[in-house]
Write a protein that holds these residues in place. Structure first.
Motif, short mmCIF file in Angstrom:
data_model
loop_
_atom_site.label_atom_id
_atom_site.label_comp_id
_atom_site.label_asym_id
_atom_site.label_seq_id
_atom_site.Cartn_x
_atom_site.Cartn_y
_atom_site.Cartn_z
N UNK A 1 0.83 -1.22 0.00
CA UNK A 1 0.00 0.00 0.00
C UNK A 1 0.86 1.26 0.00
N UNK A 2 2.20 1.12 -0.08
CA UNK A 2 3.04 2.31 0.03
C UNK A 2 2.92 3.19 -1.21
N UNK A 3 3.06 2.54 -2.39
CA UNK A 3 3.16 3.32 -3.62
C UNK A 3 1.93 4.18 -3.89
N UNK A 4 0.70 3.65 -3.74
CA UNK A 4 -0.46 4.52 -4.00
C UNK A 4 -0.43 5.77 -3.14
N UNK A 5 -0.03 5.59 -1.86
CA UNK A 5 0.03 6.76 -0.97
C UNK A 5 1.08 7.74 -1.46
N UNK A 6 2.27 7.18 -1.86
CA UNK A 6 3.32 8.05 -2.38
C UNK A 6 2.85 8.78 -3.63
N UNK A 7 2.16 8.03 -4.51
CA UNK A 7 1.69 8.66 -5.75
C UNK A 7 0.71 9.78 -5.45
N UNK A 8 -0.23 9.49 -4.55
CA UNK A 8 -1.21 10.51 -4.20
C UNK A 8 -0.52 11.71 -3.57
N UNK A 9 0.45 11.42 -2.67
CA UNK A 9 1.17 12.52 -2.03
C UNK A 9 1.92 13.32 -3.09
N UNK A 10 2.52 12.64 -4.05
CA UNK A 10 3.25 13.31 -5.12
C UNK A 10 2.32 14.19 -5.94
N UNK A 11 1.16 13.65 -6.27
CA UNK A 11 0.17 14.41 -7.03
C UNK A 11 -0.22 15.66 -6.23
N UNK A 12 -0.48 15.44 -4.95
CA UNK A 12 -0.90 16.53 -4.08
C UNK A 12 0.15 17.63 -4.08
N UNK A 13 1.40 17.21 -3.89
CA UNK A 13 2.49 18.16 -3.74
C UNK A 13 2.80 18.87 -5.05
N UNK A 14 2.87 18.09 -6.14
CA UNK A 14 3.24 18.67 -7.43
C UNK A 14 2.17 19.60 -7.97
N UNK A 15 0.90 19.26 -7.66
CA UNK A 15 -0.18 20.03 -8.26
C UNK A 15 -0.57 21.21 -7.38
N UNK A 16 0.12 21.36 -6.22
CA UNK A 16 -0.38 22.31 -5.24
C UNK A 16 -0.41 23.75 -5.77
N UNK A 17 0.61 24.12 -6.57
CA UNK A 17 0.59 25.48 -7.11
C UNK A 17 0.24 25.47 -8.59
N UNK A 18 -0.57 24.44 -8.98
CA UNK A 18 -0.94 24.35 -10.38
C UNK A 18 -1.88 25.47 -10.76
N UNK A 19 -1.58 26.12 -11.88
CA UNK A 19 -2.43 27.19 -12.37
C UNK A 19 -3.33 26.67 -13.49
N UNK A 20 -3.03 25.44 -13.95
CA UNK A 20 -3.74 24.91 -15.11
C UNK A 20 -5.23 24.78 -14.80
N UNK A 21 -6.03 25.19 -15.77
CA UNK A 21 -7.47 25.16 -15.60
C UNK A 21 -7.98 23.72 -15.56
N UNK A 22 -7.37 22.86 -16.39
CA UNK A 22 -7.86 21.48 -16.52
C UNK A 22 -7.34 20.58 -15.41
N UNK A 23 -6.17 20.90 -14.86
CA UNK A 23 -5.60 20.06 -13.80
C UNK A 23 -5.44 20.88 -12.54
N UNK A 24 -6.53 21.10 -11.82
CA UNK A 24 -6.45 21.93 -10.61
C UNK A 24 -5.68 21.18 -9.53
N UNK A 25 -5.22 21.91 -8.49
CA UNK A 25 -4.50 21.23 -7.40
C UNK A 25 -5.38 20.17 -6.75
N UNK A 26 -4.74 19.11 -6.31
CA UNK A 26 -5.49 18.00 -5.71
C UNK A 26 -6.24 18.49 -4.47
N UNK A 27 -5.64 19.50 -3.79
CA UNK A 27 -6.29 20.04 -2.60
C UNK A 27 -7.70 20.56 -2.96
N UNK A 28 -7.76 21.30 -4.10
CA UNK A 28 -9.05 21.82 -4.55
C UNK A 28 -10.02 20.68 -4.87
N UNK A 29 -9.47 19.61 -5.50
CA UNK A 29 -10.32 18.48 -5.87
C UNK A 29 -10.88 17.83 -4.61
N UNK A 30 -10.03 17.71 -3.58
CA UNK A 30 -10.51 17.09 -2.34
C UNK A 30 -11.62 17.92 -1.71
#
Lengths: 248, 261
Positions: A1-30
């Motif tokens: 179960x480690x990798x899914x958590x890492x992937x999600x964390x990575x997505x969260x972290x990388x997308x946090x300052x995303x300005x892209x309209x189509x790929x909003x930060x994961x925080x916003x999605x949550x």
């Protein structure tokens, strides 16, 4: 179960300052997920979807296993029906949506029929194969002990064919989910597929993403449930296989 | 029981198909089903002949096959590569197992809204769905195949100091190949389903879009004719992949064993 958590964390972290309209930060999605999938919405949109899914799937299982046993036991019937079944199986199930809309309108009936019609083929064909592959010695032994009629089917044939039937049921489950979504995207006034398309059309991007995630979770949960049920029902078979592997 | 009494399976199969056509012809003719819903088989065949005379039909067929082939190619290449790498490195295998199990059951149609946003009604939408759905079929089969490598063969290759490449080429690949083919066969039919679904729902060019157009313009016989074409495509793809598999794996135990029995 480690990798899914890492992937999600990575997505969260990388997308946090995303300005892209189509790929909003994961925080916003949550946040959107929490706001969107409130109990009343779950009741209004997710519950009808799931009910159609289960109704269609159960009907398909009953029809598929019933017909499959009949066809599997009768050699001539099998020869007559084989090309037809191959053809129907090869039709991509979503194209049936417009056809069934002609007959059944756009109500719940249409969606259930679409799911039945798409799911029944893998169950039917796998049941036929399973019934055909029943060990001849087992059949002869059963006959010698006077096991005939319904008992022959419920006690001998269905259990022997059950691993193969389970394969068909597993394939049918993913088709059922796909058809549930497709039929609702095509024509519906509620349901998960309808809601997600609605979000996309109104450019509510974080909500749309939350819908995609919900669908993913649903698919995962259903396949997990199926695997648990399968493991319980087919415990004897797993044991048999393990024993054979050790012996072989 | 003689074979005459059982009947020739090919003949019986043809009889079944002919019977289906007769039923489909009679149901609307006798008024059991409204012919607005189910036109007689002869009218569907006529519509099919009409379609076959138009350039639009062949273009749509070409579009569908193009999306199918490209998507399948990408999915197979990515699936085989990822499968061989993940499968032969135990750490990766253990790490990714739960991720694969999590991502695989996500219904590919969940990606439809995303595809629409990213690519609109262009080919990219279809490709995204086709690749996603077909990739898992291949990957999972390749993983099974790699796990099936005979430890004795593997250790023999090691003691003869095969290079990594040599082990992949002469031990891993031949073992995994039948699984790869199973994966390709499954992926080929899934790819067709997704290609046509994407065209139907999103409106990317191809047979699926033609079906949606026929439905919207109430051209019911044409719609049925196009659906028959998609079914025929599916059967054809099944047959081709199955014969291809048997040809290319004629040397392999799984195929030889089948012939002997």
């Amino acid at each position: 179960m480690v990798l899914p958590i890492v992937l999600f964390a990575g997505w969260f972290w990388l997308s946090d300052d995303s300005e892209s309209f189509y790929a909003p930060p994961l925080r916003t999605i949550f946040t959107a997920f929490k706001d969107t999938w409130q109990p009343e919405r779950l009741r209004a949109d997710v519950a009808p979807s799931l009910l159609r899914l289960f109704a269609g799937y159960l009907l398909a299982a009953l029809i598929g296993i019933g017909l499959g046993v009949a066809i599997g036991l009768n050699r001539r019937l099998r020869a007559v029906l084989e090309p037809i079944l191959e053809f129907f199986r090869a039709i991509p199930p979503p194209v049936l949506v417009p056809v069934i809309m002609l007959f059944a309108g756009i109500g719940d009936g249409m969606k259930v029929i679409v799911i039945v019609f798409g799911c029944v083929w893998p169950i039917l064909l796998n049941t036929v194969e399973g019934v055909r592959a029943v060990d001849g010695v087992v059949l002869d032994t059963a006959r010698a002990y006077g096991v005939t009629g319904p008992a022959r089917i419920t006690r001998v044939i269905l259990p022997s064919a059950s691993p193969q039937i389970a394969t068909g049921l597993r394939q049918a489950l993913s088709i059922a989910i796909i058809l549930m979504v497709i039929s609702e995207m095509f024509a519906a006034s509620n349901g998960l597929g309808f809601t997600i398309v609605q979000f996309q059309r109104s450019f509510a991007i974080p909500e749309m993403w939350s819908g995609i995630i919900l669908l993913g979770l649903l698919g995962f949960a259903l396949s997990l449930l199926f695997r648990l049920a399968e493991r319980r029902a087919l415990r004897w078979y797993e044991g048999l296989r393990a024993a054979r592997r050790r012996a072989g | 029981m003689t074979s005459a009494r059982r009947g020739n399976p090919v003949l019986l199969g043809f009889a079944g198909l002919a019977g289906l056509l007769v039923i489909l012809e009679l149901l609307p003719r006798l008024g059991l089903v409204k012919d607005r819903y189910l036109p007689p088989a002869s009218r569907i065949v006529a519509a099919l002949a009409d379609e076959a005379g138009t350039a639009a039909f062949w273009r749509a067929l070409g579009d569908t096959l193009y999306a199918w082939a490209i998507g399948l190619l990408i999915a197979v290449a990515a699936g085989v590569l990822a499968g061989l790498v993940i499968g032969s490195v135990p750490v990766l295998r253990a790490l990714t197992a739960s991720t694969v199990e999590f991502l695989r059951p996500i219904p590919s149609v969940a990606l439809i809204p995303l595809a629409v946003l990213l690519y609109g009604t262009r080919l990219g939408s279809t490709l995204l769905l086709v690749c996603y759905a077909a990739f898992w079929q291949v990957l999972v089969q390749v993983l099974y195949g790699v796990a099936d490598v005979d430890p004795v063969a593997e250790e023999t290759a090691r003691s003869y100091r095969f290079s990594t490449w040599g082990r992949v080429r002469y031990v891993l690949w031949p073992t995994a190949l039948p699984y790869v083919f199973t994966g390709v066969r499954l992926a080929a039919s899934v790819a067709l389903v997704l290609a046509i679904t994407a065209e139907l729902v999103i409106g990317a060019p191809g047979l699926g879009k033609e079906i949606a157009t026929a439905q919207n313009s109430d051209a019911v016989p044409t719609m049925y004719a196009l659906i028959v074409v998609t079914g025929a495509l599916g059967v054809l793809i099944n047959l081709l992949t199955r014969t291809g598999e048997r040809r290319l794996l004629a040397w392999h135990q799984s195929v030889r064993g089948e012939v002997a029995i």
